[in-house]
Design an enzyme around this catalytic site. Structure first.
Site, mmCIF file in Angstrom:
data_model
loop_
_atom_site.group_PDB
_atom_site.id
_atom_site.type_symbol
_atom_site.label_atom_id
_atom_site.label_comp_id
_atom_site.label_asym_id
_atom_site.label_seq_id
_atom_site.Cartn_x
_atom_site.Cartn_y
_atom_site.Cartn_z
ATOM 1 C CB CYS A 236 12.383 72.296 -57.864
ATOM 2 S SG CYS A 236 13.459 72.081 -56.598
ATOM 3 C CG HIS A 290 11.452 68.025 -57.194
ATOM 4 N ND1 HIS A 290 12.164 69.082 -57.867
ATOM 5 C CD2 HIS A 290 10.220 67.572 -58.101
ATOM 6 C CE1 HIS A 290 11.377 69.235 -59.186
ATOM 7 N NE2 HIS A 290 10.263 68.592 -59.263
ATOM 8 C CD GLU A 302 8.807 68.205 -62.469
ATOM 9 O OE1 GLU A 302 8.936 67.220 -63.506
ATOM 10 O OE2 GLU A 302 8.935 68.055 -61.236
#
Length: 331
Positions: A236, A290, A302
């Site tokens: 991420c 994240h 993402e």
């Protein structure tokens, strides 16, 4: 055919997906899309400049419409297509109808005003029976709109006012964002707001953000690997690192540190290119695990987890573990 039956039939064919899921896929042949695209004065004018930075507003307003109101929108779009009018015309009619009647076929109004657009028989709009007949009303609205010189160059609410000649001209602008959302999602028109392919009704807040978005979207389909920073795999924060590196902005390596790498703003005010964060305890940044990039119009890109390639998806501001602050890198 009675008005209610007609509206019901159009709803069944055009809006079943909206009623059950809230959205439909925009599937438009490129040639048809280009032939129907209209030129707006500006992207912001098309989405409602009174509240910039709120691209989700149109979707929120549309979600509150009843089946009756959606039926009116369906009729407006259907007749607009039959007449080969541009999507801008549909938008103008939707804004006018929402302002005048809430997109309902009213049998009452100010003085002798009637119907969706509150047309007055005494002012030459037609007989009472005609101005309460939905197809007649929509066609009559389009007839008058087409007679207005250069109406397509006007802000949509101003074009609606030119047809309606209201004593309160500014009120038509209130429904710009919703009308764009309906035209795009229900009329199956890509980028009705003229704000760029895939970007819905929002523009990147800076050139760097636009470059970062372009880079991130180009990585779709590449696998997630923990610790990956490209070019073939990403995690991420690795995806965010390389996306902004392409734009000349250097970010820290991990998501917890990226949270500190720019200006913070309420997540509801996020604009394209801003970073969104998730934490096991959203009130404690040290638990961030994240990060993703906001694209506008309730979408983000993402690198999520193992087994899931880089992708785009919808995001909701009440999503579990979403941190209340977004970050704008480079600011």
């Amino acid at each position: 055919m009675r008005a209610g039956m007609l509206v019901g039939a159009v709803v069944a064919t055009m809006f079943a997906v909206l009623v059950t899921t809230g959205t439909v896929a925009v599937v438009v042949d490129r040639q048809d899309r280009e032939s129907r695209r209209v030129t707006n004065l500006s992207c912001e004018a098309a989405i409602g400049p009174s509240q910039p930075g709120q691209p989700a507003r149109g979707a929120d307003d549309a979600a509150n419409l009843t089946e009756e109101q959606l039926g009116t929108v369906a009729l407006i779009i259907s007749i607009g297509k039959e007449r080969e009018l541009s999507p801008r015309a549909w938008q103008v009619a939707i804004q006018a109808g929402m302002t005048e009647s809430g997109l309902r076929n009213l049998n009452y109004g100010d003085r002798d005003s009637l119907g969706i657009f509150q047309m007055r028989p005494s002012m030459g709009w037609g007989t009472p029976a005609q101005v309460t007949n939905p197809p007649y009303q929509v066609n009559k609205f389009y007839d008058v709109l087409e007679d207005i010189p250069d109406w397509e160059s006007l802000r949509p609410g101003a074009a609606a006012q030119a047809v309606e000649r209201s004593a309160f001209p500014d009120r038509y602008h209130r429904w710009e964002a919703m009308a764009v959302h309906l035209v795009e999602n229900l009329g199956q028109v890509a980028d009705a707001a003229g704000c760029g392919e895939g970007m819905g009704a929002a523009l990147p807040p800076s050139e760097a953000a636009g470059t970062a978005i372009e880079f991130a979207l180009a990585q779709q389909g590449k696998p997630y690997v923990w610790g990956g920073t490209g070019p073939d795999t990403f995690d991420c924060s690795g995806l965010m690192l390389r996306a902004y590196e392409a734009a000349g902005v250097i970010l820290p390596r991990v998501s917890r540190d990226q949270y500190k790498a720019g200006a913070m703003l309420p997540v509801e005010q996020a604009q394209p290119g801003d970073l969104l964060f998730w934490a096991y305890d959203p009130s404690n940044p040290s638990t961030i695990h994240h990060v993703a990039m906001y694209l506008g119009d309730g979408k983000m890109v993402e690198a999520q987890q193992s087994g899931v390639p880089v992708h785009t998806r919808s995001v909701s501001w009440d999503e579990a573990e979403l941190v209340a602050q977004a970050v704008r890198p480079g600011v």
